[in-house]
Design a protein around this motif. Structure first.
Motif, PDB file in Angstrom:
ATOM      1  N   ALA A  35       0.830  -1.196   0.000  1.00 18.24           N
ATOM      2  CA  ALA A  35       0.000   0.000   0.000  1.00 18.24           C
ATOM      3  C   ALA A  35       0.867   1.250   0.000  1.00 18.24           C
ATOM      4  N   GLY A  36       2.016   1.155   0.663  1.00 18.98           N
ATOM      5  CA  GLY A  36       2.936   2.289   0.666  1.00 18.98           C
ATOM      6  C   GLY A  36       3.481   2.594  -0.715  1.00 18.98           C
ATOM      7  N   ALA A  37       3.732   1.559  -1.505  1.00 16.74           N
ATOM      8  CA  ALA A  37       4.189   1.772  -2.877  1.00 16.74           C
ATOM      9  C   ALA A  37       3.119   2.487  -3.692  1.00 16.74           C
ATOM     10  N   ASP A  38       1.858   2.058  -3.518  1.00 18.06           N
ATOM     11  CA  ASP A  38       0.766   2.716  -4.248  1.00 18.06           C
ATOM     12  C   ASP A  38       0.621   4.172  -3.824  1.00 18.06           C
ATOM     13  N   ARG A  39       0.756   4.445  -2.545  1.00 19.19           N
ATOM     14  CA  ARG A  39       0.617   5.825  -2.064  1.00 19.19           C
ATOM     15  C   ARG A  39       1.756   6.703  -2.594  1.00 19.19           C
ATOM     16  N   LEU A  40       2.989   6.208  -2.544  1.00 16.20           N
ATOM     17  CA  LEU A  40       4.111   6.989  -3.044  1.00 16.20           C
ATOM     18  C   LEU A  40       3.999   7.224  -4.547  1.00 16.20           C
ATOM     19  N   ALA A  41       3.551   6.176  -5.251  1.00 11.84           N
ATOM     20  CA  ALA A  41       3.372   6.329  -6.698  1.00 11.84           C
ATOM     21  C   ALA A  41       2.306   7.392  -6.997  1.00 11.84           C
ATOM     22  N   GLU A  42       1.242   7.392  -6.210  1.00 14.16           N
ATOM     23  CA  GLU A  42       0.190   8.396  -6.372  1.00 14.16           C
ATOM     24  C   GLU A  42       0.747   9.800  -6.152  1.00 14.16           C
ATOM     25  N   ASN A  43       1.601   9.957  -5.133  1.00 12.34           N
ATOM     26  CA  ASN A  43       2.232  11.249  -4.888  1.00 12.34           C
ATOM     27  C   ASN A  43       3.053  11.696  -6.094  1.00 12.34           C
ATOM     28  N   LEU A  44       3.792  10.755  -6.672  1.00 11.86           N
ATOM     29  CA  LEU A  44       4.628  11.096  -7.824  1.00 11.86           C
ATOM     30  C   LEU A  44       3.790  11.434  -9.056  1.00 11.86           C
ATOM     31  N   ARG A  45       2.668  10.722  -9.234  1.00  7.64           N
ATOM     32  CA  ARG A  45       1.802  11.029 -10.372  1.00  7.64           C
ATOM     33  C   ARG A  45       1.198  12.428 -10.236  1.00  7.64           C
ATOM     34  N   GLU A  46       0.921  12.815  -8.990  1.00  4.76           N
ATOM     35  CA  GLU A  46       0.384  14.160  -8.769  1.00  4.76           C
ATOM     36  C   GLU A  46       1.406  15.232  -9.135  1.00  4.76           C
ATOM     37  N   LEU A  47       2.691  14.838  -9.128  1.00  2.70           N
ATOM     38  CA  LEU A  47       3.754  15.754  -9.529  1.00  2.70           C
ATOM     39  C   LEU A  47       4.051  15.649 -11.022  1.00  2.70           C
ATOM     40  N   GLY A  48       3.269  14.818 -11.750  1.00  6.17           N
ATOM     41  CA  GLY A  48       3.411  14.713 -13.190  1.00  6.17           C
ATOM     42  C   GLY A  48       4.291  13.584 -13.672  1.00  6.17           C
ATOM     43  N   HIS A  49       4.632  12.625 -12.762  1.00  6.15           N
ATOM     44  CA  HIS A  49       5.501  11.519 -13.145  1.00  6.15           C
ATOM     45  C   HIS A  49       4.686  10.227 -13.251  1.00  6.15           C
ATOM     46  N   HIS A  52       3.943   3.869 -10.967  1.00  6.92           N
ATOM     47  CA  HIS A  52       2.907   3.035 -10.365  1.00  6.92           C
ATOM     48  C   HIS A  52       3.530   2.167  -9.273  1.00  6.92           C
ATOM     49  N   GLY A  53       2.670   1.620  -8.416  1.00 10.35           N
ATOM     50  CA  GLY A  53       3.159   0.859  -7.283  1.00 10.35           C
ATOM     51  C   GLY A  53       4.040  -0.299  -7.659  1.00 10.35           C
ATOM     52  N   ASP A  54       3.711  -0.991  -8.745  1.00 13.04           N
ATOM     53  CA  ASP A  54       4.519  -2.156  -9.117  1.00 13.04           C
ATOM     54  C   ASP A  54       5.850  -1.777  -9.743  1.00 13.04           C
ATOM     55  N   ASP A  55       6.122  -0.472  -9.908  1.00  9.91           N
ATOM     56  CA  ASP A  55       7.430  -0.031 -10.382  1.00  9.91           C
ATOM     57  C   ASP A  55       8.484  -0.063  -9.274  1.00  9.91           C
ATOM     58  N   PHE A  56       8.044  -0.114  -8.019  1.00  6.77           N
ATOM     59  CA  PHE A  56       8.991  -0.149  -6.902  1.00  6.77           C
ATOM     60  C   PHE A  56       9.621  -1.535  -6.800  1.00  6.77           C
ATOM     61  N   PRO A  57      10.825  -1.638  -6.241  1.00  4.88           N
ATOM     62  CA  PRO A  57      11.458  -2.960  -6.073  1.00  4.88           C
ATOM     63  C   PRO A  57      10.529  -3.923  -5.339  1.00  4.88           C
ATOM     64  N   ASP A  58      10.235  -5.038  -5.962  1.00  3.33           N
ATOM     65  CA  ASP A  58       9.323  -6.041  -5.402  1.00  3.33           C
ATOM     66  C   ASP A  58       7.925  -5.481  -5.169  1.00  3.33           C
ATOM     67  N   GLY A  59       7.599  -4.369  -5.795  1.00  7.50           N
ATOM     68  CA  GLY A  59       6.293  -3.759  -5.620  1.00  7.50           C
ATOM     69  C   GLY A  59       6.055  -3.223  -4.211  1.00  7.50           C
ATOM     70  N   GLN A  60       7.134  -2.979  -3.495  1.00  6.65           N
ATOM     71  CA  GLN A  60       7.024  -2.551  -2.106  1.00  6.65           C
ATOM     72  C   GLN A  60       7.618  -1.164  -1.893  1.00  6.65           C
TER      73      GLN A  60
END
Length: 263
Positions: A35-49, A52-60
């Protein structure tokens, strides 16, 4: 600070969701690493990047929590503002205004485990315990009241089975230079039910939170819901730190008192 040869003793309880020993228990929402990966990815998308959550190492990503709690949950330090708007005729200090010097030094532990639940601690009782210890209080010492109630932590009885400080006992300590008084019980005063019973029986408003309201006349802080005072190897000259969390304009702050004694 050199901790060689020192043992650190935790004198606190923590923030626990749903615990029966809190009338207003904290609510803690736990976010795992996925869930933390999804939240961080959401933060980055809000900045225009485009992340997605599964882009993080091991999806975490990073785990974290969201806590909803009053500052009087868990072990905490009450500031003079908790007791009333004024103290000694001046505006009462909030927890972010408490001098750090008050919150560290040598502690004295007074054993009141022999008292019945609902009993009121008096100046005479305090002096008797100090005499037993052969100790004279010095300005700046902290005093911890041991009731044994911490053994009931997690149970509903924690809210009712303890003796409490009286107004006269509180003033007696503060007038000797004590600025921080702690207890291992749920409350600094007698249990709520006992105060209510005494008030209804007598009609005397002085039966309602007398030790707290003593803080309108003498300036001090109290620590409630301490623990493990029986683990301390001695009763006097116990080095402790009890710094509260700074919360702007607040009546209290969470604290984790720690004693530092010889290993």
């Amino acid at each position: 600070m050199d901790f060689d040869g020192k043992r650190l003793i935790d004198l606190s309880v923590g923030l626990e969701p749903g615990v029966d020993s809190e009338p207003f228990p904290p609510e803690i929402a736990y976010m795992d690493h996925e869930a933390g990966a999804d939240r961080l990815a959401e933060n980055l998308r809000e900045l225009g990047h485009d992340v997605h959550g599964d882009d993080f190492p091991d999806g975490q990503g990073l785990a974290w929590e969201e806590i909803t709690a009053i500052p009087h949950a868990g072990t905490h330090l009450d500031a003079p503002w908790h007791y009333g708007p004024e103290c000694e005729g001046d505006p009462a200090r909030t927890v972010d205004e408490i001098p750090l010097e008050w919150c560290c030094g040598n502690a004295v532990v007074l054993d009141f485990t022999d008292l019945d639940a609902g009993a009121e601690i008096t100046p005479e009782m305090i002096d008797a315990r100090l005499d037993d210890l052969g100790h004279d209080l010095s300005a700046g010492e902290l005093v911890f009241v041991e009731t044994g109630a911490d053994e009931l932590w997690g149970e509903p009885e924690y809210l009712t089975e303890f003796p409490g400080m009286g107004a006269a006992a509180t003033k007696h300590l503060v007038e000797q230079g004590v600025k921080v008084i702690g207890t291992d019980a749920y409350g600094f005063d007698k249990p709520f039910d006992e105060m209510g019973r005494r008030y209804v029986e007598s009609g005397d408003e002085a039966e309602l939170w007398p030790a707290h309201f003593a803080g309108r006349e003498v300036e001090y802080c109290q620590i409630e819901k301490m623990a493990n005072l029986d683990d301390l190897p001695r009763r006097t000259d116990v080095p402790v730190v009890t710094f509260p969390v700074k919360i702007e304009d607040a009546s209290a702050g969470w604290v984790r008192p720690v004693a530092m004694v010889e290993a």
